[in-house]
Enzyme design. Structure first.
Site, short mmCIF file in Angstrom:
data_model
loop_
_atom_site.label_atom_id
_atom_site.label_comp_id
_atom_site.label_asym_id
_atom_site.label_seq_id
_atom_site.Cartn_x
_atom_site.Cartn_y
_atom_site.Cartn_z
N TRP A 158 0.86 -1.31 0.05
CA TRP A 158 0.02 -0.13 -0.03
C TRP A 158 0.92 1.14 0.07
CZ3 TRP A 158 -1.00 -4.43 2.86
CH2 TRP A 158 -2.15 -5.07 2.47
N HIS A 172 -6.79 1.38 3.36
CA HIS A 172 -7.81 0.45 3.11
C HIS A 172 -8.82 0.44 4.31
CE1 HIS A 172 -5.16 -3.26 4.78
NE2 HIS A 172 -4.88 -2.07 5.61
N ARG A 198 -4.18 6.87 -1.09
CA ARG A 198 -2.97 6.02 -1.51
C ARG A 198 -2.26 7.35 -2.24
NH1 ARG A 198 -4.46 -0.07 -2.89
NH2 ARG A 198 -5.72 -0.62 -1.07
N GLN A 212 -13.87 2.37 -0.27
CA GLN A 212 -13.81 0.67 -0.33
C GLN A 212 -14.88 0.34 0.60
OE1 GLN A 212 -10.09 -0.97 0.93
NE2 GLN A 212 -9.24 -0.77 -0.73
N VAL A 255 -5.82 -12.82 5.52
CA VAL A 255 -6.61 -13.61 5.06
C VAL A 255 -5.96 -15.06 4.68
CG1 VAL A 255 -8.65 -12.41 4.80
CG2 VAL A 255 -7.07 -12.63 2.76
N ALA A 312 -13.42 -12.26 5.45
CA ALA A 312 -13.39 -10.80 5.22
C ALA A 312 -13.15 -10.46 3.73
CB ALA A 312 -12.25 -10.24 5.88
C1 FA5 Z 1 -7.10 -4.24 -0.22
O1 FA5 Z 1 -6.73 -2.74 -0.06
C2 FA5 Z 1 -7.28 -5.04 0.97
N1 FA5 Z 1 -7.45 -4.55 2.40
C3 FA5 Z 1 -8.73 -5.86 0.56
C4 FA5 Z 1 -9.05 -6.89 1.41
C5 FA5 Z 1 -9.91 -6.99 2.46
C6 FA5 Z 1 -8.70 -8.15 1.10
C7 FA5 Z 1 -10.27 -7.80 3.54
C8 FA5 Z 1 -8.92 -9.34 1.74
C9 FA5 Z 1 -9.81 -9.34 3.14
P1 FA5 Z 1 -6.39 -3.74 -2.53
O2 FA5 Z 1 -5.21 -3.10 -2.50
O3 FA5 Z 1 -6.50 -4.70 -3.67
O4 FA5 Z 1 -6.78 -4.72 -1.22
O5 FA5 Z 1 -7.75 -2.92 -2.94
C10 FA5 Z 1 -8.89 -3.44 -2.73
C11 FA5 Z 1 -9.78 -2.74 -3.91
O6 FA5 Z 1 -9.70 -1.40 -3.58
C12 FA5 Z 1 -9.15 -3.03 -5.42
O7 FA5 Z 1 -9.68 -4.13 -6.01
C13 FA5 Z 1 -9.60 -1.72 -6.03
O8 FA5 Z 1 -10.97 -2.07 -6.64
C14 FA5 Z 1 -9.90 -0.66 -5.13
N2 FA5 Z 1 -8.59 0.09 -5.35
C15 FA5 Z 1 -7.31 0.01 -4.80
N3 FA5 Z 1 -6.61 0.96 -5.24
C16 FA5 Z 1 -7.42 1.91 -5.80
C17 FA5 Z 1 -6.96 2.99 -6.34
N4 FA5 Z 1 -5.82 3.55 -6.40
N5 FA5 Z 1 -8.12 3.72 -7.01
C18 FA5 Z 1 -9.45 3.31 -7.14
N6 FA5 Z 1 -9.69 2.02 -6.48
C19 FA5 Z 1 -8.57 1.41 -5.87
#
Ligand code: FA5
Length: 344
Positions: A158, A172, A198, A212, A255, A312
């Site tokens: 992240w 997140h 981010r 999210q 997870v 989750a």
């Molecule tokens: C997470 O942030 C994990 N916390 C998700 C999770 C929760 C996994 C619980 C398992 C259990 P990730 O970095 O992939 O995962 O982000 C999750 C979602 O947020 C992505 O699939 C996307 O749809 C959205 N996302 C991430 N970064 C961005 C961004 N810069 N702009 C828009 N949407 C984003």
């Protein structure tokens, strides 16, 4: 009649005309008549140059004084009439503070808020309660409590924006997992919709600020099939059709196993076309990262991992909404562009 008498009668005449004026528009007409381009006073001012030089100054002074006096008379009357007109208009408009506002004056909900309400509604009907995250949180809740100890390379997944006091803008909504699980007794069914931040370059599918929605489910005997059933039913309800899904492994420290639910990818900005769906040729898109909650995360929240299990997920809202509403660039959402917002 000498000139002074003439001036005097002009003032008296104007006073009497103003006296009979009933509306501000009448006074405007009198201003034109007494002071306008073809008024006697303007003509007299123009004719000053015809007078012998020794008379010109005195005559000019008197005319200008008269002009000022007429202007004052006119302005006073105009102010009085306008005030009376304003008061009578106000008296005619009653103000009822109990009346609900007109729909048109309420504006519209932002498209992300509209869709968020639909999504929250689906999960609430499944029995989930809603809790909001803190936008500023600490490293413990964002990482350490999620089985990502200090110095662990997974923190680099992240692009975190840190604040000067060592807190951070949440990257997140998983930042609420520990709080939710340590403050409730199983069965726990909670969703956490919220804004994340981010430090990354923006493009059609990435923003520095986005939404999210986290989901947390903990109870006895929770199995992988519960996770798949819940999330695929959510997709069916949100897209109002049976959405084919595929699941692939990925990695998140909190997870085990970490999974990604995928659905058919429409062309960017195109329609989700399930009529011609062919699993062999479909291009798949990851929409919901998820998985059974890691026992270390349950333990850190004070939950007995030998008795309880859970799952989750954390999905990006704008990316889902883009598919649903055929939007080809995520940056439109927070651009403030009225032509974009007016479509919703
Ligand atoms: C997470 O942030 C994990 N916390 C998700 C999770 C929760 C996994 C619980 C398992 C259990 P990730 O970095 O992939 O995962 O982000 C999750 C979602 O947020 C992505 O699939 C996307 O749809 C959205 N996302 C991430 N970064 C961005 C961004 N810069 N702009 C828009 N949407 C984003």
């Amino acid at each position: 009649m000498n000139k002074d008498q003439n001036l005097d009668t002009t003032k008296k005449q104007l006073a009497s005309d103003l006296n009979s004026a009933k509306q501000s528009t009448d006074v405007e007409k009198l201003r034109e008549q007494y002071l306008g381009k073809s008024s006697p006073i303007q003509k007299a001012l123009q004719n000053l140059k015809e007078l012998p030089a020794e008379e010109r100054k005195a005559a000019g002074g008197k005319l200008n004084q008269l002009k000022q006096e007429l202007e004052t008379q006119i302005n006073d009357k105009l102010t009085a009439l306008r005030e009376a007109e304003y008061n009578s208009r106000l008296a005619g408009e009653s103000l009822d503070l109990d009346l609900p506002p007109l729909a048109a004056s309420q504006g519209y909900l932002h498209p992300v808020t509209q869709e968020l309400e639909r999504i929250v509604d689906i999960f609430q009907r499944m029995g989930f309660s809603v809790q909001e995250p803190f936008m500023v949180d600490d490293e413990y809740n964002t990482f350490t409590a999620l089985n990502i100890p200090e110095g662990h390379p997974a923190r680099d997944m992240w692009d975190t924006i840190y604040l000067e006091d060592d807190n951070l803008l949440i990257t997140h909504t998983s930042s609420m997992q520990n709080r939710v699980m340590s403050s409730k007794q199983p069965p726990i069914r909670t969703i956490v919709p919220g804004k994340c931040f981010r430090n990354e370059a923006t493009d059609a599918t990435h923003e520095h600020s986005f939404y999210q929605l986290e989901g947390i489910y903990v109870d006895k005997n929770i199995k992988l099939s519960d996770l798949i059933g819940t999330l695929s039913e959510f997709l069916n309800q949100y897209f109002e059709t049976k959405v084919p899904i595929k699941i692939q492994p990925t990695f998140f420290p909190f997870v085990e196993p970490a999974l990604e639910i995928m659905m058919p990818r429409p062309k960017l900005g195109g329609k989700l076309d399930l009529e011609n769906f062919n699993p062999e040729t479909t291009d798949w898109l990851e929409v919901i990262p998820c998985g059974p909650i890691h026992p270390n995360v349950l333990k850190e929240a004070g939950i007995d991992a030998t008795k309880y299990s859970g799952f989750a997920w954390g999905m990006g809202l704008e990316r889902l909404i883009m598919i649903k509403r055929q939007i080809n660039d995520l940056r439109y959402f927070h651009s403030g562009r009225i032509d974009f917002l007016n479509q919703f």
